[in-house]
Design an enzyme around this catalytic site. Structure first.
Site, PDB file in Angstrom:
ATOM      1  N   GLU A  50       0.817  -1.208   0.000  1.00 12.86           N
ATOM      2  CA  GLU A  50       0.000   0.000   0.000  1.00 12.86           C
ATOM      3  C   GLU A  50       0.855   1.263   0.000  1.00 12.86           C
ATOM      4  OE1 GLU A  50      -3.077   0.455  -0.560  1.00 12.86           O
ATOM      5  OE2 GLU A  50      -3.669  -1.640  -0.592  1.00 12.86           O
ATOM      6  N   TYR A 133      -6.832   6.472   4.011  1.00 11.70           N
ATOM      7  CA  TYR A 133      -6.984   5.430   2.994  1.00 11.70           C
ATOM      8  C   TYR A 133      -6.127   4.214   3.321  1.00 11.70           C
ATOM      9  CZ  TYR A 133      -5.894   2.482  -0.836  1.00 11.70           C
ATOM     10  OH  TYR A 133      -5.665   1.348  -1.567  1.00 11.70           O
ATOM     11  N   ASP A 151      -9.841   4.674  -2.645  1.00 17.60           N
ATOM     12  CA  ASP A 151      -8.711   5.177  -3.419  1.00 17.60           C
ATOM     13  C   ASP A 151      -9.249   5.859  -4.670  1.00 17.60           C
ATOM     14  OD1 ASP A 151      -9.408   3.118  -5.154  1.00 17.60           O
ATOM     15  OD2 ASP A 151      -7.348   2.417  -5.420  1.00 17.60           O
TER      16      ASP A 151
END
Length: 331
Positions: A50, A133, A151
Site C-alpha cells: 500500500e 486510505y 482510493d
C-alpha cells in the site's frame, strides 16, 4: 378553517442498491494475481504494497515489493537497517520519502507492537506515512475488517455508479463520498472486504478514467452515469508535468547519491543538472527532508545512521498521505 400543513421536504435520494453478488462474482473471475493478495499474505506485505502503490503503477511495484520483502521479510528486519539502506532499496520507484516513512513505521511496529503490524485503525493511522486510505486498506485487506476503502479508482467507480458523474469533484475525499461508500458496504466483514477489493479492481480494469468498458461492467445495470448517457466531466484534471521540474532534479540528485559508495562532492552534481539555482534548491530540500546529509567538507551522502527521532516526528506529522491518492507528485 384550519391552516393547511406545509408540504414535507423531499427526502434525499437514497444510494442505489449495491450489486454485491455481481461484483464479487466478477472479481472471482477477473482478479489479477498480485503478490500482496491471498489468504497466506502477511499484514506486513499488505502494508508495504500500500505504501509503494501510492502514486506508483502496479507493474512497477510488483518487482520492488518482491525484492523489499526478500530483504526485509518482517518489520523488525527493516527497523534494524539504516535509513540509507531503505532509500537505496527503494531505487527509482519514486517519491522516496515513502522509504523513510516505511522505515520509521517499521521501527514503531518493532518497538511498540511486538513486531506485528497493528490491526486497529487508530494504531495504523499513528504510523508514519499511513493516512485514512492506507489505514483502511490494511485493516480490510490484511485483517478482513469492514471499512470503506476509497482510493482514486473506487472514488471514480462510485462517482459514476451512485452520483452519475464522470469523476469525483476535487482531489480530497468528501464526507458525502464516505457516506455513500459506507451505505453500500455489505454487513458481513468478510463479504465487505471482498466488495471493497472488487470495487478497486473494477476501477483498475473496467471503469477506467479514460476508456471505461461499460459493456463488460458487472454493475452496469444500476450505474447512474451510464443511464445518463455517460456525460463528460465539466473540468478535466491538468496533466502532470515532469521534465525540467524540481521533482526531476531531486530524482537525479538522489540517483547519484544512491549509486555512490563514497561521499559525493558538490561539484559532481553540476554535470547532471544545468540550472545551478534549481540544483541547490534540490540539494537543500533533500537534506531538509532527511533524504541526504552534508559532511563537513561540503560533500553529500545518504542519511547517516537510522532516522533520528526528531526527523521521524517531523515525517510522521507531515506524512499523513495515505488518503485516496490526490496527485501529490513529489519526490
Amino acid at each position: 378553517m384550519a391552516a393547511l400543513a406545509a408540504p414535507a421536504a423531499p427526502a434525499a435520494p437514497a444510494a442505489p442498491a449495491a450489486p454485491t453478488d455481481e461484483l464479487i462474482d466478477w472479481y472471482a473471475r477477473n482478479a489479477r494475481d498480485l503478490p500482496w493478495r491471498g489468504a497466506d499474505v502477511s499484514p506486513w506485505s499488505v502494508l508495504v504494497s500500500e505504501i509503494m502503490l501510492q502514486q506508483t503503477p502496479v507493474a512497477r511495484v510488483i518487482p520492488a515489493h518482491a525484492s523489499w520483502l526478500a530483504r526485509w521479510p518482517a518489520p523488525a528486519a527493516l527497523a534494524a537497517a539504516p535509513a540509507a539502506a531503505a532509500i537505496r532499496q527503494w531505487d527509482r520507484l519514486g517519491y522516496p520519502r515513502r522509504a523513510l516513512r516505511l522505515h520509521a513505521a517499521a521501527g514503531i511496529i518493532a518497538t511498540e507492537h511486538g513486531g506485528q503490524v497493528p490491526a486497529s485503525l487508530p494504531a495504523l493511522r499513528a504510523l508514519p506515512g499511513v493516512g485514512s486510505y492506507t489505514a483502511a486498506a490494511v485493516a480490510v485487506f490484511a485483517f478482513g475488517q469492514r471499512h470503506a476503502v476509497l482510493d482514486t479508482n473506487v472514488r471514480r467507480v462510485l462517482a459514476r455508479f451512485a452520483a452519475g458523474v464522470d469523476r469525483p469533484a476535487g482531489s480530497a475525499t468528501s464526507a458525502a463520498e464516505v457516506a455513500v461508500a459506507d451505505s453500500l458496504l455489505p454487513a458481513e466483514p468478510a463479504i465487505a472486504a471482498r466488495w471493497s477489493i472488487g470495487l478497486m479492481e473494477l476501477g483498475a480494469l473496467v471503469c477506467t478514467a479514460t476508456a471505461p468498458r461499460c459493456f463488460g461492467c458487472p454493475v452496469a445495470d444500476g450505474c447512474a452515469w451510464l443511464a445518463a448517457g455517460r456525460p463528460a466531466a465539466l473540468v478535466k484534471p491538468p496533466a502532470q508535468k515532469y521534465d525540467g521540474t524540481d521533482r526531476q532534479c531531486r530524482g537525479q540528485v538522489l540517483a547519484v547519491l544512491r549509486e555512490s559508495a563514497a561521499p559525493v562532492p558538490r561539484v559532481r552534481f553540476d554535470a547532471i543538472w544545468p540550472d545551478p539555482a534549481q540544483l541547490m534548491r534540490a540539494l537543500t530540500s533533500l537534506v531538509n527532508d532527511g533524504l541526504a546529509a552534508t559532511l563537513p567538507d561540503g560533500s553529500y551522502v545518504l542519511p547517516l545512521g537510522s532516522t533520528s527521532s526528531s526527523h521521524e516526528a517531523r515525517v510522521t506529522k507531515a506524512a499523513k498521505v495515505g488518503g485516496p491518492r490526490p496527485n501529490k507528485w513529489e519526490v
